[in-house]
Design an enzyme around this catalytic site. Sequence first.
Site, PDB file in Angstrom:
ATOM      1  N   LYS A  35       0.846  -1.204   0.000  1.00 24.51           N
ATOM      2  CA  LYS A  35       0.000   0.000   0.000  1.00 24.51           C
ATOM      3  C   LYS A  35       0.877   1.247   0.000  1.00 24.51           C
ATOM      4  O   LYS A  35       2.075   1.163   0.275  1.00 24.51           O
ATOM      5  CB  LYS A  35      -0.890  -0.021   1.237  1.00 24.51           C
ATOM      6  CG  LYS A  35      -0.119   0.066   2.559  1.00 24.51           C
ATOM      7  CD  LYS A  35      -1.027  -0.173   3.736  1.00 24.51           C
ATOM      8  CE  LYS A  35      -0.271  -0.053   5.052  1.00 24.51           C
ATOM      9  NZ  LYS A  35      -1.052  -0.586   6.168  1.00 24.51           N
ATOM     10  N   ARG A 137     -11.662   0.828  13.943  1.00 26.91           N
ATOM     11  CA  ARG A 137     -11.658   1.484  12.643  1.00 26.91           C
ATOM     12  C   ARG A 137     -12.725   0.882  11.746  1.00 26.91           C
ATOM     13  O   ARG A 137     -13.796   1.445  11.609  1.00 26.91           O
ATOM     14  CB  ARG A 137     -10.261   1.372  12.032  1.00 26.91           C
ATOM     15  CG  ARG A 137      -9.978   2.420  10.996  1.00 26.91           C
ATOM     16  CD  ARG A 137      -8.514   2.617  10.719  1.00 26.91           C
ATOM     17  NE  ARG A 137      -7.842   1.444  10.142  1.00 26.91           N
ATOM     18  CZ  ARG A 137      -6.549   1.434   9.805  1.00 26.91           C
ATOM     19  NH1 ARG A 137      -5.812   2.510   9.988  1.00 26.91           N
ATOM     20  NH2 ARG A 137      -5.991   0.366   9.308  1.00 26.91           N
ATOM     21  N   TYR A 266      13.968  31.796   5.418  1.00 27.95           N
ATOM     22  CA  TYR A 266      12.772  32.488   5.882  1.00 27.95           C
ATOM     23  C   TYR A 266      12.852  32.817   7.367  1.00 27.95           C
ATOM     24  O   TYR A 266      13.316  32.007   8.155  1.00 27.95           O
ATOM     25  CB  TYR A 266      11.525  31.631   5.639  1.00 27.95           C
ATOM     26  CG  TYR A 266      11.157  31.521   4.190  1.00 27.95           C
ATOM     27  CD1 TYR A 266      10.759  32.649   3.464  1.00 27.95           C
ATOM     28  CD2 TYR A 266      11.214  30.296   3.538  1.00 27.95           C
ATOM     29  CE1 TYR A 266      10.433  32.540   2.135  1.00 27.95           C
ATOM     30  CE2 TYR A 266      10.876  30.184   2.204  1.00 27.95           C
ATOM     31  CZ  TYR A 266      10.488  31.314   1.500  1.00 27.95           C
ATOM     32  OH  TYR A 266      10.162  31.210   0.182  1.00 27.95           O
TER      33      TYR A 266
HETATM   34  C1  PLP Z   1      -0.463  -1.798   6.738  1.00 27.99           C
HETATM   35  C2  PLP Z   1      -1.150  -3.023   7.097  1.00 27.99           C
HETATM   36  C3  PLP Z   1      -0.420  -4.195   7.344  1.00 27.99           C
HETATM   37  C4  PLP Z   1       1.087  -4.237   7.338  1.00 27.99           C
HETATM   38  O1  PLP Z   1       1.590  -3.814   8.547  1.00 27.99           O
HETATM   39  P1  PLP Z   1       3.163  -3.752   8.833  1.00 27.99           P
HETATM   40  O2  PLP Z   1       3.255  -3.576  10.287  1.00 27.99           O
HETATM   41  O3  PLP Z   1       3.688  -2.608   8.050  1.00 27.99           O
HETATM   42  O4  PLP Z   1       3.717  -5.049   8.371  1.00 27.99           O
HETATM   43  C5  PLP Z   1      -1.138  -5.340   7.615  1.00 27.99           C
HETATM   44  N1  PLP Z   1      -2.488  -5.340   7.646  1.00 27.99           N
HETATM   45  C6  PLP Z   1      -3.220  -4.233   7.426  1.00 27.99           C
HETATM   46  C7  PLP Z   1      -4.701  -4.311   7.475  1.00 27.99           C
HETATM   47  C8  PLP Z   1      -2.577  -3.040   7.150  1.00 27.99           C
HETATM   48  O5  PLP Z   1      -3.291  -1.935   6.929  1.00 27.99           O
END
Ligand code: PLP
Length: 410
Positions: A35, A137, A266
Site C-alpha cells: 500500500k 476502525r 525564511y
Molecule cells: C499496513 C497493514 C499491514 C502491514 O503492517 P506492517 O506492520 O507494516 O507489516 C497489515 N495489515 C493491514 C490491514 C494493514 O493496513
Amino acid sequence: MAGTWIEVDLDCLTENYQEVVKHLRPGSRCMAVVKADAYGLGAIEVARSLQRAGCEAFAVTRVEEGLILREHGIEGLILVLGPTMREEWPIAIAAKLQLTISELSWIEELNETGLKLGLEFDQQIQVHLKLETGMGRTGFRFSELEELSIALSKSNYLHVAGVYTHFARAAQRDKRNTIEQYECFKSLTNRLEELGIRPTWKHVCNSAAFLDYPEWHHDFVRIGTLLIGHYPGQGFSDKLNLRDPWLAKSRIVHLREVPKGTYVGYQSIYHTKQATQLAVIPVGYSDGFGVAPHFVPQGWIDFFKIIIKNFLALLGITVGQERLELNGRTVHVAGKIGMQLTVLDVGMQECALGDEIRVPMRRTVANPRIPRRYRQGGQILSQRILKEGVLLEHQEYSILGYEKLASPEV
Ligand SMILES: *Cc1c(COP(=O)(O)O)cnc(C)c1O
C-alpha cells in the site's frame, strides 16, 4: 538529470522477503503489503521483484492501487484492505481484486453487481470479512454476525475467501491488548463457524505480530514494514536480519562561502557562527523532507522528549531527522526547510557543485514525483519518473546509461 532522487535496492528487498519466508510457520504464506506506493519505495517495482522472488499475494488499501499492480503484470492474489466504493466494484471485479467487506449493506449490493455483470458461477467475487477486535476502525462486531451470515447466505455471487483483523498495538512492549484482540478474533470466527460461514483463509499478523506470535500465522501474514527493511518497534531487531533498501539523495546546486553572521532562510532564524560555506540542495518539505506525522506523546517521558527537542530546535540544534551526510560527514540544515529548496551549513570541508548529499526522509511521505532508481546486482537498472501523477517513464537503463548516474556503493 534529477537533483533529488531515491535509490531502492531490490536485492535488499528480496532478501528481506526471504528472511520473512524463512520464519513462516509451515502452511502460512507472506502477503506483501504494498500500500501507499509500497511505503514510498514504488509499488510496481517492489511487487514485481517480490513476484520474481516467489511472492503470490499482495495487499493494498485502495482499488486504484490494485489496478496499477494488475496493469503492470502482478498476477497473484491482490487484496484491497480498505473500504471500497460501489462505483469501483465492476472494475475491481474485472481485475480480479479481492475485496474487504466491512459493511452489511455492501453484501447485497455487491451481489447485485455480480448479477448485473452476468458472472458465471466459477467467477464468484472473492471477499474477505474484516472483523473489528480493538482497532476501532473498520470491521464487523459480534452483534452483527448473525445478520452478516443471513446476508451472505443469500449472496450466490460472493465467495468468502478470507476473514481477518488488524492489531492496534502489536508493536508495543505491553502485549496484553494484542492478546485480547486475538482472543476476540477467535470468538468472532468461532461464532461465524457456528453460523455456517467457513472462510478459506484466516490472517491476523502484521510485521510485529508475525515476529512475536508464530502460532498466529494462519494462512497468511500481512507484511509491509519488515519487507522495506524496518523493524516495527524497539526490541524486534534481534529477530530477523534485514537490510534497508532505501537511500534518498540530493545534489549541491548552489555553493557559496559566507562570513560569520550571515542570516539564512525564511524568518532569518539561523545565522552563521563563523565563516563557512552554504550549500543549497533542491529538496524541501513538499518533497516530504523534514515532514513527520503529528506526534502525540505516549506518557510523560515522551512529553519531555518533545519539549526538549523543540527547545533545542529553538537554539538552532536539530536532533534526529534533519542530519544529512556529505562525503561521509554530517552536515546540518541552516534555517527553515523551504518548499523545494534547503540550505545546508557544510563548514569549510572540501566540496563542489554536484556533490551528493544523503538526505534522511520519511519514506511514506516522500513525494512520488521524486524519481525512484532501482538498484540490482549493484547497478541501477531502471527508474521511475512520475509527473503530475502520471507515470511518464518506467525505463530500463542500459549499463552504459548508468555511468552518468554512478554513485558511491552503500
Ligand atoms: C499496513 C497493514 C499491514 C502491514 O503492517 P506492517 O506492520 O507494516 O507489516 C497489515 N495489515 C493491514 C490491514 C494493514 O493496513
